[in-house]
Design a protein around this motif. Structure first.
Motif, PDB file in Angstrom:
ATOM      1  N   ALA A   9       0.857  -1.200   0.000  1.00 28.27           N
ATOM      2  CA  ALA A   9       0.000   0.000   0.000  1.00 28.27           C
ATOM      3  C   ALA A   9       0.890   1.246   0.000  1.00 28.27           C
ATOM      4  O   ALA A   9       0.648   2.191  -0.752  1.00 28.27           O
ATOM      5  N   LYS A  10       1.899   1.220   0.809  1.00 26.08           N
ATOM      6  CA  LYS A  10       2.818   2.369   0.884  1.00 26.08           C
ATOM      7  C   LYS A  10       3.520   2.566  -0.462  1.00 26.08           C
ATOM      8  O   LYS A  10       3.576   3.685  -0.982  1.00 26.08           O
ATOM      9  N   GLU A  11       4.012   1.456  -1.021  1.00 26.61           N
ATOM     10  CA  GLU A  11       4.737   1.549  -2.301  1.00 26.61           C
ATOM     11  C   GLU A  11       3.858   2.122  -3.410  1.00 26.61           C
ATOM     12  O   GLU A  11       4.295   2.911  -4.232  1.00 26.61           O
ATOM     13  N   ARG A  12       2.584   1.685  -3.425  1.00 26.50           N
ATOM     14  CA  ARG A  12       1.717   2.108  -4.544  1.00 26.50           C
ATOM     15  C   ARG A  12       0.921   3.378  -4.245  1.00 26.50           C
ATOM     16  O   ARG A  12       0.091   3.803  -5.047  1.00 26.50           O
ATOM     17  N   GLY A  13       1.136   3.945  -3.058  1.00 24.04           N
ATOM     18  CA  GLY A  13       0.472   5.207  -2.722  1.00 24.04           C
ATOM     19  C   GLY A  13      -0.975   5.058  -2.300  1.00 24.04           C
ATOM     20  O   GLY A  13      -1.736   6.028  -2.356  1.00 24.04           O
ATOM     21  N   ALA A  18      -6.459  -1.942   3.056  1.00 25.82           N
ATOM     22  CA  ALA A  18      -7.795  -2.401   2.628  1.00 25.82           C
ATOM     23  C   ALA A  18      -7.968  -2.264   1.123  1.00 25.82           C
ATOM     24  O   ALA A  18      -8.761  -2.981   0.511  1.00 25.82           O
ATOM     25  N   ALA A  19      -7.211  -1.362   0.503  1.00 22.24           N
ATOM     26  CA  ALA A  19      -7.302  -1.177  -0.955  1.00 22.24           C
ATOM     27  C   ALA A  19      -7.151  -2.518  -1.667  1.00 22.24           C
ATOM     28  O   ALA A  19      -7.834  -2.784  -2.663  1.00 22.24           O
ATOM     29  N   PHE A  20      -6.284  -3.379  -1.144  1.00 26.63           N
ATOM     30  CA  PHE A  20      -6.038  -4.669  -1.820  1.00 26.63           C
ATOM     31  C   PHE A  20      -7.223  -5.625  -1.708  1.00 26.63           C
ATOM     32  O   PHE A  20      -7.393  -6.501  -2.542  1.00 26.63           O
ATOM     33  N   LYS A  21      -8.029  -5.441  -0.680  1.00 28.53           N
ATOM     34  CA  LYS A  21      -9.240  -6.282  -0.578  1.00 28.53           C
ATOM     35  C   LYS A  21     -10.170  -5.949  -1.736  1.00 28.53           C
ATOM     36  O   LYS A  21     -10.715  -6.831  -2.391  1.00 28.53           O
ATOM     37  N   LEU A  22     -10.330  -4.651  -2.008  1.00 33.93           N
ATOM     38  CA  LEU A  22     -11.213  -4.259  -3.111  1.00 33.93           C
ATOM     39  C   LEU A  22     -10.622  -4.696  -4.456  1.00 33.93           C
ATOM     40  O   LEU A  22     -11.345  -5.194  -5.322  1.00 33.93           O
ATOM     41  N   ILE A  23      -9.309  -4.548  -4.605  1.00 29.48           N
ATOM     42  CA  ILE A  23      -8.661  -4.980  -5.855  1.00 29.48           C
ATOM     43  C   ILE A  23      -8.936  -6.470  -6.067  1.00 29.48           C
ATOM     44  O   ILE A  23      -9.327  -6.897  -7.159  1.00 29.48           O
ATOM     45  N   GLN A  24      -8.755  -7.276  -5.023  1.00 29.22           N
ATOM     46  CA  GLN A  24      -8.937  -8.729  -5.177  1.00 29.22           C
ATOM     47  C   GLN A  24     -10.400  -9.087  -5.440  1.00 29.22           C
ATOM     48  O   GLN A  24     -10.692  -9.968  -6.251  1.00 29.22           O
ATOM     49  N   LEU A  25     -11.317  -8.385  -4.786  1.00 32.29           N
ATOM     50  CA  LEU A  25     -12.748  -8.658  -5.030  1.00 32.29           C
ATOM     51  C   LEU A  25     -13.107  -8.289  -6.468  1.00 32.29           C
ATOM     52  O   LEU A  25     -13.812  -9.024  -7.159  1.00 32.29           O
ATOM     53  N   ASP A  26     -12.589  -7.147  -6.926  1.00 29.70           N
ATOM     54  CA  ASP A  26     -12.917  -6.713  -8.292  1.00 29.70           C
ATOM     55  C   ASP A  26     -12.260  -7.629  -9.321  1.00 29.70           C
ATOM     56  O   ASP A  26     -12.828  -7.869 -10.388  1.00 29.70           O
ATOM     57  N   GLY A  47      -8.633   4.429   0.784  1.00 24.41           N
ATOM     58  CA  GLY A  47      -8.004   3.421  -0.093  1.00 24.41           C
ATOM     59  C   GLY A  47      -8.963   2.872  -1.150  1.00 24.41           C
ATOM     60  O   GLY A  47      -8.605   2.758  -2.331  1.00 24.41           O
ATOM     61  N   TRP A  48     -10.186   2.553  -0.756  1.00 19.87           N
ATOM     62  CA  TRP A  48     -11.163   2.012  -1.728  1.00 19.87           C
ATOM     63  C   TRP A  48     -11.530   3.086  -2.756  1.00 19.87           C
ATOM     64  O   TRP A  48     -11.756   2.787  -3.915  1.00 19.87           O
ATOM     65  N   LEU A  49     -11.580   4.350  -2.305  1.00 17.21           N
ATOM     66  CA  LEU A  49     -11.895   5.433  -3.252  1.00 17.21           C
ATOM     67  C   LEU A  49     -10.812   5.536  -4.315  1.00 17.21           C
ATOM     68  O   LEU A  49     -11.106   5.750  -5.495  1.00 17.21           O
ATOM     69  N   GLN A  50      -9.549   5.369  -3.901  1.00 18.14           N
ATOM     70  CA  GLN A  50      -8.444   5.436  -4.872  1.00 18.14           C
ATOM     71  C   GLN A  50      -8.567   4.314  -5.909  1.00 18.14           C
ATOM     72  O   GLN A  50      -8.416   4.540  -7.099  1.00 18.14           O
ATOM     73  N   VAL A  51      -8.861   3.094  -5.442  1.00 21.57           N
ATOM     74  CA  VAL A  51      -8.975   1.951  -6.351  1.00 21.57           C
ATOM     75  C   VAL A  51     -10.175   2.151  -7.284  1.00 21.57           C
ATOM     76  O   VAL A  51     -10.074   1.974  -8.503  1.00 21.57           O
ATOM     77  N   ALA A  52     -11.305   2.568  -6.723  1.00 20.72           N
ATOM     78  CA  ALA A  52     -12.506   2.765  -7.552  1.00 20.72           C
ATOM     79  C   ALA A  52     -12.239   3.859  -8.580  1.00 20.72           C
ATOM     80  O   ALA A  52     -12.621   3.730  -9.747  1.00 20.72           O
ATOM     81  N   SER A  53     -11.557   4.922  -8.175  1.00 18.21           N
ATOM     82  CA  SER A  53     -11.257   6.018  -9.097  1.00 18.21           C
ATOM     83  C   SER A  53     -10.455   5.520 -10.297  1.00 18.21           C
ATOM     84  O   SER A  53     -10.774   5.840 -11.442  1.00 18.21           O
ATOM     85  N   GLU A  54      -9.431   4.710 -10.044  1.00 15.56           N
ATOM     86  CA  GLU A  54      -8.599   4.175 -11.145  1.00 15.56           C
ATOM     87  C   GLU A  54      -9.429   3.311 -12.084  1.00 15.56           C
ATOM     88  O   GLU A  54      -9.284   3.365 -13.288  1.00 15.56           O
ATOM     89  N   ARG A  55     -10.292   2.485 -11.492  1.00 12.88           N
ATOM     90  CA  ARG A  55     -10.976   1.470 -12.303  1.00 12.88           C
ATOM     91  C   ARG A  55     -12.216   2.000 -13.021  1.00 12.88           C
ATOM     92  O   ARG A  55     -12.598   1.461 -14.055  1.00 12.88           O
ATOM     93  N   PRO A  72      -8.620  15.233   1.792  1.00 13.05           N
ATOM     94  CA  PRO A  72      -8.866  15.468   0.363  1.00 13.05           C
ATOM     95  C   PRO A  72      -8.018  14.579  -0.534  1.00 13.05           C
ATOM     96  O   PRO A  72      -6.836  14.356  -0.277  1.00 13.05           O
ATOM     97  N   LEU A  73      -8.669  14.077  -1.591  1.00 14.50           N
ATOM     98  CA  LEU A  73      -7.987  13.234  -2.582  1.00 14.50           C
ATOM     99  C   LEU A  73      -7.927  14.025  -3.887  1.00 14.50           C
ATOM    100  O   LEU A  73      -8.944  14.569  -4.310  1.00 14.50           O
TER     101      LEU A  73
END
Ligand SMILES: C[S@@+](CC[C@H](N)C(=O)[O-])C[C@H]1O[C@@H](n2cnc3c(N)ncnc32)[C@H](O)[C@@H]1O
Length: 196
Positions: A9-13, A18-26, A47-55, A72-73
């Motif tokens: 998570a740190k490496e990828r910003g 938890a971001a990885f849970k959403l990535i794996q579910l998606d 974290g989930w907002l960042q993943v959803a934003s990308e996808r 703020p993001l």
């Protein structure tokens, strides 16, 4: 910080592991790919907002709601609201933002931990029920709901409630979810009695 998902998570910003849970579910279900309107309940720190934003991409809209302010993001397709997801005024506000309904409802809602497991688990099920209510008000008939729930008292009854509302229901534990944690995610699609 030696925990691999924290490191990644740190490496990828990402703001949370938890971001990885959403990535794996998606990756398994593919609900974000074609989605344009996404609502994320219990979003802080984001974290989930960042993943959803990308996808979801630039022409979509992701709205995050949390009782705590979400720092703020810098993401054009993300808006955030501070509020309690059980509050009718918040639900009215969401209905006015998403007049044509949503494609995906995400809920990673967790209560503040009291330290007494039974209390925390029962509070979490109440939050999962609140997420299901929001899904019933806003989700399009072919939309997806992804709702975190803690296993324990009332868990089976809650799953039955979800099965009564949706045609397709799966209960999954992504790899990034700690084995010792009681959390699982319900992934559901196809609202039974009419969507938004
Ligand atoms: C596990 S965190 C979410 C992590 C987030 N998915 C991420 O990737 O950064 C759970 C969140 O639920 C929020 N929450 C708990 N009860 C809530 C309520 N009634 N209304 C809104 N947010 C709530 C908490 O403030 C907390 O930020």
């Amino acid at each position: 910080m030696n925990e691999p998902y924290h490191r990644m998570a740190k490496e990828r910003g990402y703001r949370s592991r938890a971001a990885f849970k959403l990535i794996q579910l998606d990756e398994r279900f593919g609900f974000l790919g074609g989605a344009k309107h996404v609502l994320d309940l219990g979003s802080a720190p984001g974290g989930w907002l960042q993943v959803a934003s990308e996808r979801v991409g630039g022409d979509g809209l992701i709205v995050g709601v949390d009782q705590r302010p979400i720092p703020p993001l810098p993401l054009e397709n993300v808006k955030t609201i501070v509020g309690d997801v059980r509050d009718d005024e918040i639900i009215k506000l969401l209905c006015s933002i998403f007049r044509e309904g949503i494609d995906v409802l995400l809920s990673d809602l967790s209560p503040d931990v009291s330290g007494v497991w039974e209390v925390d688990q029962s509070r979490q099920i109440e939050l999962a029920k609140a997420a299901l209510r929001v899904a019933r008000s806003l989700l399009r008939a072919d939309g997806w709901a992804v709702i975190k729930v803690f296993q324990g008292a009332d868990f089976e009854a809650f799953i039955e409630e979800v099965k009564n509302s949706f045609n397709y229901v799966r209960v999954v534990k992504p790899q990034a979810s700690r084995k010792r944690s009681a959390e699982v995610y319900i992934v559901a699609r196809g609202l039974r009695s009419g969507g938004a």
